[in-house]
Enzyme design. Structure first.
Site, mmCIF file in Angstrom:
data_model
loop_
_atom_site.group_PDB
_atom_site.id
_atom_site.type_symbol
_atom_site.label_atom_id
_atom_site.label_comp_id
_atom_site.label_asym_id
_atom_site.label_seq_id
_atom_site.Cartn_x
_atom_site.Cartn_y
_atom_site.Cartn_z
ATOM 1 N N LYS A 167 0.909 -1.204 -0.093
ATOM 2 C CA LYS A 167 -0.142 0.005 0.008
ATOM 3 C C LYS A 167 0.980 1.095 -0.047
ATOM 4 C CE LYS A 167 -2.094 1.389 3.951
ATOM 5 N NZ LYS A 167 -3.352 1.417 5.034
ATOM 6 N N ASP A 198 -7.699 -6.735 8.480
ATOM 7 C CA ASP A 198 -6.514 -5.675 9.149
ATOM 8 C C ASP A 198 -6.949 -5.460 10.518
ATOM 9 O OD1 ASP A 198 -4.451 -3.747 8.864
ATOM 10 O OD2 ASP A 198 -5.665 -2.298 7.235
ATOM 11 N N ARG A 202 0.086 5.304 0.876
ATOM 12 C CA ARG A 202 -0.796 6.208 1.334
ATOM 13 C C ARG A 202 -0.214 7.682 0.983
ATOM 14 N NH1 ARG A 202 -4.799 6.451 4.913
ATOM 15 N NH2 ARG A 202 -4.701 4.404 5.679
HETATM 16 C C1 R5P Z 1 -2.348 1.024 9.000
HETATM 17 O O1 R5P Z 1 -1.358 0.637 8.597
HETATM 18 C C2 R5P Z 1 -3.794 0.085 9.366
HETATM 19 O O2 R5P Z 1 -3.198 -1.161 9.643
HETATM 20 C C3 R5P Z 1 -4.840 0.257 8.627
HETATM 21 O O3 R5P Z 1 -4.593 -0.138 7.321
HETATM 22 C C4 R5P Z 1 -5.169 1.796 8.510
HETATM 23 O O4 R5P Z 1 -5.332 2.421 9.692
HETATM 24 C C5 R5P Z 1 -6.562 1.921 7.816
HETATM 25 O O5 R5P Z 1 -7.056 2.980 7.629
HETATM 26 P P1 R5P Z 1 -7.955 3.627 6.572
HETATM 27 O O6 R5P Z 1 -9.495 2.670 6.798
HETATM 28 O O7 R5P Z 1 -8.314 5.044 7.095
HETATM 29 O O8 R5P Z 1 -7.680 3.283 5.224
#
Ligand code: R5P
Length: 288
Positions: free
Chosen positions: A188, A215, A190
């Protein structure tokens, strides 16, 4: 020991007290017209082991309430204060990504210095290896992995477990291992809180399978939405989204369903209609 339900976790606190066969009390919390807190223990806490249960969902109010509650318990002479924080917010802010940024997780740790012990479930430990790097007290880090693994085993057949990013390996791979399956980890990137891109590996066969995305946190849902959109094109049987902490900011649950998730499942570390997995037993064992 007395179990005290703060405003965000009264249901969970009650069921912990019931299982432990100890007294439960609700903390008296009100707000003055200007928004300031009014907080009172309507029962004596002097000399007792006070267990405060509060999840840090919508963290501004829940965090401050818990800080006030912990300090007040000590002021009133509690022998020991244990914080049970099922969802520990701010843990993703464990590094200054840009110069001058606030290291929020460490500050949260300092705010709770007065407490003797912290019990939490699946904190987002990524760059920190241990909770003690932020919380200078006795800490217990629990995991809901076995509960989620049992849920998957019971409800899904012909499934493929997918972790949306490398940080989710502790959950996706951990859970897959517990039930003797393999997990696929994606990559991923971000860009902002609401913009993420996920790369799907070549050669992974999804057609006809129940894809179970796992997750630790679903916050805005954009991570999972990105994966759901990509997997949908690969003709799976169905896509399910599982998480420990269902934050579901900005209607994330509805958005995920609209993107194509057949069902979204969370534990009750944060109360939500997707709660299917109960973590009270884990906390009870840790408190015993
Ligand atoms: C971050 O690395 C966490 O494991 C989650 O993937 C993240 O917090 C998900 O955030 P969102 O739903 O805002 O994409």
């Amino acid at each position: 020991m007395i179990i005290i339900g703060c405003t965000k976790s009264r249901g969970l606190a009650k069921s912990i007290a019931k299982k432990l066969k100890v007294s439960y009390f609700a903390l008296d919390v009100k707000h003055f017209p200007d928004g300031e807190f009014y907080l009172r223990y309507p029962f004596p806490v002097k000399g007792r082991h006070v267990v405060l249960v509060q999840t840090l969902h919508e963290p501004h109010l829940s965090l401050l309430e818990l800080v006030f509650a912990a300090h007040t318990a000590k002021d009133l002479g509690a022998k020991k204060v244990t914080l049970v924080i099922p969802y520990l917010a701010y843990m993703r802010q464990d590094k200054r990504f840009r110069q001058g940024e606030c290291l929020s997780s460490k500050i949260v740790g300092r705010l709770f210095k007065v407490a003797d012990e912290l019990i939490t479930i699946d904190p987002h430990l990524h760059r920190y290896k241990r909770l003690n790097e932020a919380f200078k007290m006795k800490t217990k880090k629990l995991t809901a992995n076995s509960l989620l693994a049992n849920y998957i085993k019971k409800h899904f057949k012909k499934d493929l477990i997918v972790g949306p990013d490398i940080e989710s390996y502790q959950w996706a791979e951990g859970i897959a291992k517990l039930i003797g399956r393999s997990a696929v980890m994606l990559r991923k990137r971000r860009y902002t809180s609401r913009k993420v891109r996920v790369k799907f590996k070549k050669g992974v066969i999804v057609r006809g399978k129940n894809v179970v995305l796992v997750d630790d946190i679903i916050s805005t849902g954009h991570t999972m939405i990105e994966v759901v959109k990509q997997i949908k094109k690969m003709k799976p049987k169905a896509i399910y989204c599982l998480c420990v902490h269902g934050v579901f900011a900005e209607n994330a649950h509805e958005k995920l369903k609209k993107a194509g998730a057949k069902k979204v499942i969370s534990t009750n570390t944060i109360p939500h209609k997707t709660n299917r997995v109960d973590v009270s037993g884990l906390i009870v064992n840790a408190l015993k």
